[in-house]
Scaffold this motif. Structure first.
Motif, short mmCIF file in Angstrom:
data_model
loop_
_atom_site.label_atom_id
_atom_site.label_comp_id
_atom_site.label_asym_id
_atom_site.label_seq_id
_atom_site.Cartn_x
_atom_site.Cartn_y
_atom_site.Cartn_z
N GLN A 1 14.20 78.54 -34.90
CA GLN A 1 13.39 79.45 -35.72
C GLN A 1 12.08 79.79 -35.02
O GLN A 1 11.64 80.94 -35.04
CB GLN A 1 13.11 78.82 -37.09
CG GLN A 1 14.32 78.81 -37.99
CD GLN A 1 14.01 78.18 -39.34
OE1 GLN A 1 13.04 77.44 -39.48
NE2 GLN A 1 14.86 78.46 -40.32
N LEU A 2 11.45 78.80 -34.41
CA LEU A 2 10.18 79.04 -33.72
C LEU A 2 10.36 79.96 -32.51
O LEU A 2 9.49 80.79 -32.22
CB LEU A 2 9.55 77.72 -33.29
CG LEU A 2 9.03 76.85 -34.42
CD1 LEU A 2 8.58 75.50 -33.88
CD2 LEU A 2 7.90 77.54 -35.16
N LEU A 3 11.47 79.83 -31.80
CA LEU A 3 11.72 80.69 -30.64
C LEU A 3 11.74 82.15 -31.06
O LEU A 3 11.12 83.00 -30.41
CB LEU A 3 13.03 80.30 -29.95
CG LEU A 3 13.11 78.90 -29.37
CD1 LEU A 3 14.44 78.69 -28.65
CD2 LEU A 3 11.95 78.61 -28.44
N ALA A 4 12.42 82.44 -32.16
CA ALA A 4 12.47 83.83 -32.64
C ALA A 4 11.09 84.29 -33.09
O ALA A 4 10.66 85.42 -32.80
CB ALA A 4 13.46 83.94 -33.80
N GLN A 5 10.37 83.43 -33.75
CA GLN A 5 9.04 83.77 -34.28
C GLN A 5 8.04 84.09 -33.17
O GLN A 5 7.17 84.93 -33.34
CB GLN A 5 8.55 82.59 -35.13
CG GLN A 5 7.22 82.79 -35.80
CD GLN A 5 6.82 81.54 -36.58
OE1 GLN A 5 7.65 80.75 -37.00
NE2 GLN A 5 5.52 81.37 -36.78
N PHE A 6 8.17 83.44 -32.01
CA PHE A 6 7.20 83.61 -30.93
C PHE A 6 7.73 84.47 -29.77
O PHE A 6 7.19 84.43 -28.68
CB PHE A 6 6.75 82.24 -30.41
CG PHE A 6 5.83 81.53 -31.37
CD1 PHE A 6 4.47 81.74 -31.31
CD2 PHE A 6 6.33 80.69 -32.34
CE1 PHE A 6 3.61 81.11 -32.20
CE2 PHE A 6 5.49 80.05 -33.25
CZ PHE A 6 4.13 80.27 -33.18
N ARG B 1 2.84 84.61 -22.12
CA ARG B 1 1.88 83.53 -21.89
C ARG B 1 0.84 83.43 -23.00
O ARG B 1 0.41 82.34 -23.36
CB ARG B 1 1.19 83.69 -20.54
CG ARG B 1 0.26 82.52 -20.21
CD ARG B 1 -0.20 82.51 -18.79
NE ARG B 1 0.84 82.19 -17.83
CZ ARG B 1 1.32 80.96 -17.63
NH1 ARG B 1 0.88 79.94 -18.31
NH2 ARG B 1 2.26 80.75 -16.71
N ASP B 2 0.47 84.56 -23.58
CA ASP B 2 -0.56 84.52 -24.62
C ASP B 2 -0.06 83.89 -25.92
O ASP B 2 -0.84 83.65 -26.83
CB ASP B 2 -1.15 85.91 -24.87
CG ASP B 2 -0.12 86.92 -25.37
OD1 ASP B 2 1.09 86.60 -25.45
OD2 ASP B 2 -0.54 88.06 -25.69
N ARG B 3 1.23 83.59 -26.01
CA ARG B 3 1.78 82.92 -27.21
C ARG B 3 2.10 81.45 -26.96
O ARG B 3 2.55 80.75 -27.86
CB ARG B 3 3.03 83.65 -27.67
CG ARG B 3 2.75 85.06 -28.12
CD ARG B 3 3.97 85.74 -28.63
NE ARG B 3 3.62 87.08 -29.08
CZ ARG B 3 4.37 87.79 -29.86
NH1 ARG B 3 5.53 87.34 -30.29
NH2 ARG B 3 3.99 89.00 -30.22
N LEU B 4 1.87 81.00 -25.73
CA LEU B 4 2.25 79.64 -25.35
C LEU B 4 1.54 78.58 -26.17
O LEU B 4 2.18 77.69 -26.74
CB LEU B 4 1.99 79.43 -23.86
CG LEU B 4 2.25 78.03 -23.31
CD1 LEU B 4 3.69 77.61 -23.53
CD2 LEU B 4 1.91 77.98 -21.83
N GLU B 5 0.23 78.66 -26.26
CA GLU B 5 -0.52 77.62 -26.97
C GLU B 5 -0.12 77.56 -28.45
O GLU B 5 0.07 76.47 -29.01
CB GLU B 5 -2.02 77.88 -26.84
CG GLU B 5 -2.86 76.74 -27.41
CD GLU B 5 -4.36 76.95 -27.20
OE1 GLU B 5 -5.12 76.21 -27.83
OE2 GLU B 5 -4.75 77.84 -26.41
N ALA B 6 0.05 78.73 -29.06
CA ALA B 6 0.44 78.76 -30.48
C ALA B 6 1.83 78.15 -30.68
O ALA B 6 2.07 77.42 -31.66
CB ALA B 6 0.39 80.18 -31.01
N LEU B 7 2.75 78.41 -29.75
CA LEU B 7 4.09 77.81 -29.86
C LEU B 7 4.01 76.30 -29.70
O LEU B 7 4.67 75.56 -30.43
CB LEU B 7 5.04 78.40 -28.81
CG LEU B 7 6.43 77.75 -28.77
CD1 LEU B 7 7.19 78.01 -30.07
CD2 LEU B 7 7.23 78.25 -27.58
N GLN B 8 3.21 75.82 -28.75
CA GLN B 8 3.07 74.38 -28.56
C GLN B 8 2.59 73.70 -29.84
O GLN B 8 3.11 72.65 -30.23
CB GLN B 8 2.10 74.08 -27.41
CG GLN B 8 2.66 74.43 -26.05
CD GLN B 8 1.63 74.33 -24.94
OE1 GLN B 8 0.50 74.76 -25.10
NE2 GLN B 8 2.04 73.78 -23.81
#
Length: 197
Positions: A145-150, A172-179
């Motif tokens: 679910q997170l992969l689709a969201q980010f 790259r600008d979504r990396l920190e939020a995904l972590q």
């Protein structure tokens, strides 16, 4: 470093001591697209079709019968010098009867490619990051679910004894939020590692 690609195909014509050079450039997301573009712009009466492409770390070039290093490499250097990626450039030459010498060929091919890219309509490429995620089986649904969201793309999925390993690519600008989201969704049990690029 921020890189551009082409929004639209572009052309640039140049004449040097009676030889005509015509540069064609286009976006190429993979090598197959680059080679199809090369075939599409070939002119039957041109003496040479020298080319290069840059797609991330992958690159190729061809002198197409010109002296070694006088055409393909200068075209590739023009792509890199213009800070472009996912780009193919083909420069056709019609020989005008006067030899240009190695230096003249380097300047003509590199110059035609550089001007073609400089005048092209360009767009900013989104810088991407590759990461790995290791999680237990109970968290696989949440990770998907997170992969689709980010806007993350799953490149590979490997089964391990106690869970799964995902290889992921995302802006790259979504990396920190995904972590942070992975940490929260798995109560800190999933491990995220950034790949060395």
């Amino acid at each position: 470093m921020k890189l551009d690609t082409l929004a639209l195909p572009a052309q640039f014509a140049l004449e040097v001591r009676k030889s005509r050079f015509l540069a064609h450039a286009a976006r190429a997301d993979n090598a197959d697209v680059a080679l199809v573009f090369l075939d599409s712009v070939r002119s039957r009466d041109a003496n040479h079709h020298c080319w290069a492409y840059r797609i991330g770390d992958a690159y190729r070039s061809s002198d197409d019968g010109e002296p070694s290093g006088t055409a393909g490499r200068p075209i590739l250097a023009a792509i890199d010098g213009q800070q472009c990626d996912q780009v193919v450039v083909v420069v056709a030459r019609w020989f005008g009867g006067i030899k240009l010498g190695a230096g003249g060929l380097v300047r003509a091919y590199g110059g035609a490619a550089s001007e073609c890219l400089r005048n092209a309509t360009r767009i900013l490429l989104i810088e991407r990051a590759r990461i790995g995620i290791d999680c237990q089986y109970e968290h696989v649904g949440a990770i998907h679910q997170l992969l689709a969201q980010f806007s993350a793309e799953k490149l590979d999925e490997t089964f391990a004894g106690d869970g799964l390993h995902f290889d992921i690519e995302l802006p790259r600008d979504r990396l920190e939020a995904l972590q942070i989201a992975v940490r929260d969704a798995t109560r800190g049990q999933a491990k995220v590692t950034e790949a060395i690029e």
